[in-house]
Design a protein around this motif. Structure first.
Motif, PDB file in Angstrom:
ATOM      1  N   ALA A  19      -2.025  -5.267  23.907  1.00  0.00           N
ATOM      2  CA  ALA A  19      -1.572  -3.847  24.549  1.00  0.00           C
ATOM      3  C   ALA A  19      -0.164  -3.911  24.281  1.00  0.00           C
ATOM      4  N   ALA A  20       0.653  -5.104  24.493  1.00  0.00           N
ATOM      5  CA  ALA A  20       1.952  -5.098  23.980  1.00  0.00           C
ATOM      6  C   ALA A  20       2.409  -4.804  22.619  1.00  0.00           C
ATOM      7  N   ARG A  23       1.799  -0.992  22.326  1.00  0.00           N
ATOM      8  CA  ARG A  23       2.997  -0.113  22.760  1.00  0.00           C
ATOM      9  C   ARG A  23       4.341  -0.170  21.981  1.00  0.00           C
ATOM     10  N   GLN A  30       7.461  -2.685  25.366  1.00  0.00           N
ATOM     11  CA  GLN A  30       6.295  -3.566  25.242  1.00  0.00           C
ATOM     12  C   GLN A  30       5.632  -3.843  26.624  1.00  0.00           C
ATOM     13  N   ALA A  31       6.464  -3.859  27.927  1.00  0.00           N
ATOM     14  CA  ALA A  31       5.642  -4.076  28.858  1.00  0.00           C
ATOM     15  C   ALA A  31       5.973  -2.930  29.889  1.00  0.00           C
ATOM     16  N   THR A  32       4.691  -2.881  30.789  1.00  0.00           N
ATOM     17  CA  THR A  32       4.912  -1.706  31.683  1.00  0.00           C
ATOM     18  C   THR A  32       5.397  -2.261  33.041  1.00  0.00           C
ATOM     19  N   PRO A  33       6.234  -1.344  33.668  1.00  0.00           N
ATOM     20  CA  PRO A  33       6.594  -1.709  35.109  1.00  0.00           C
ATOM     21  C   PRO A  33       5.753  -2.277  35.717  1.00  0.00           C
TER      22      PRO A  33
END
Lengths: 288, 110
Positions: A19-20, A23, A30-33
């Motif tokens: 996923a990273a 993104r 690359q990271a979601t909050p």
């Protein structure tokens, strides 16, 4: 081995890395909050799950234990009630005696007080004191506490426990050896007192007793011991101690007391009219 | 921080409400808890690695729990429930341990 290797070397779900990467390719960080609604809802859900599981899976007091506690409570309540009633009976009996004496004194009839006292003595209503023996019987040290009771020869019975039958034989032996009054754990043996068992409990005069069983027998200590020893009951007791480890201890004493029985109550039996005056010696007869 | 507070609130709500868990659900609870722990520690590690993704977290959590429950159910039906549960516990336990070790390295540099 590749399963174990991947398990240990890459414990993180590969989905995170993928996923990273996706993104990153899309130009996003690359990271979601971690403060998204989804995450908070999940956190709530997981906490809730932990709490519920901990509550649900903790070993609960079983139904049997609850019932047991309730029964113990009821037994204790009833026992204290019985003790109160007994004390009341004793007080009332004393009062009745007082009235009897007063009535006798007032009526001017021939003095019946000594006669009444003698009858009470014979019936076992009067507390007595005198020299005698105490015989303490206790279960063998190895005896379990949860064993099933029964009569001695029956199977499945913990042979290290004192049975009602043992007490019967020993008490009968003591009567035979010349005991004049006997009590077990403070229960006077009168002509209506039976020694029985119910479940695991030894019951004397409808009162359950618990170990150790202290038999108090008034009489000539030396003579009683001399006669009891070689008698059937004495040999039986000897065997109990030797084979089953039941503990028995004799102790002679110059001053012992046995209580009176307050529950002596004859309702249906009527004395047979007879011309023969009762002229028995003031001893309580064989009562077991 | 906020997810941690959410976790605490969920714990408190569960403790206070104390809902009755139906009996048929109870065998699945221990395994579901371990699966949830695995997902949570994986998520914490992902946050520290800087690659956290909420969707992956949710999906991994749900799939963990569902697969764990399925394994227990299947094991019960086949008569090897305890062995399969042990297997699940071993695998997830190893994962939890290595994730926690990684988190520890992140936090304490040791």
């Amino acid at each position: 081995m590749s399963l174990i290797t991947s398990m240990i070397r890459r414990p993180l779900d590969p989905g995170y890395a993928e996923a990273a990467k996706r993104r990153r390719r899309a130009g996003l960080p690359q990271a979601t909050p971690t403060r998204t609604v989804l995450v908070v809802v999940m956190a709530l859900l997981i906490g809730f799950m932990f709490a519920v599981s901990a509550k649900a899976l903790r070993p609960k007091p079983s139904v049997a234990a609850q019932a047991r506690a309730e029964l113990i409570e009821r037994i204790e309540t009833l026992q204290s009630g019985a003790a109160q009633s007994e004390a009341q009976i004793r007080a009332l009996t004393k009062e009745v005696r007082g009235y009897e004496e007063m009535a006798l004194a007032q009526s001017g009839a021939p003095d019946l007080t000594t006669q009444i006292e003698q009858y009470a003595l014979q019936a076992g209503l009067t507390p007595l004191a005198g020299p005698g023996l105490t015989l303490t019987l206790d279960d063998a040290t190895s005896a379990g506490t949860d064993a099933q009771a029964g009569t001695r020869p029956s199977g499945g019975f913990d042979s290290g426990r004192v049975a009602a039958g043992d007490l019967q034989i020993v008490v009968n032996g003591l009567w035979g050896a010349g005991a004049e009054a006997i009590s077990i754990n403070g229960q006077r043996l009168t002509s209506t007192a039976a020694i029985r068992f119910a479940g695991q409990a030894v019951i004397v005069d409808f009162r359950p007793l618990s170990r150790p069983y202290v038999i108090t027998a008034l009489g000539d200590p030396e003579q009683m011991q001399r006669v009891f020893g070689p008698s059937f009951a004495g040999v039986y007791l000897d065997q109990l101690t030797r084979q089953y480890g039941i503990r028995a201890a004799f102790a002679a004493s110059k001053a012992l007391t046995v209580p009176g029985d307050s529950s002596m109550h004859v309702e249906f039996a009527k004395p047979i009219p007879s011309d023969v005056p009762s002229a028995r010696p003031p001893t309580t007869g064989s009562g077991s | 921080m906020i997810p941690a507070i959410g976790l605490l609130v969920g714990l408190l709500v569960g403790l206070l409400l104390d809902p009755a868990v139906p009996l048929w659900l109870q065998p699945y609870l221990p395994i579901a808890i371990i699966a949830a722990l695995d997902a949570v520690f994986g998520a914490v590690r992902a946050v520290l690695d800087g690659i956290f993704n909420d969707k992956v977290f949710v999906v991994s959590f749900l799939s963990n729990v569902v697969v764990a429950a399925l394994i227990v159910f299947l094991g019960d039906q086949l008569g090897v429930g305890t062995q399969l549960s042990t297997g699940v516990v071993v695998v997830l336990g190893v994962r939890i341990f290595s994730n926690v070790a990684s988190i520890r390295r992140h936090l304490f540099r040791a």
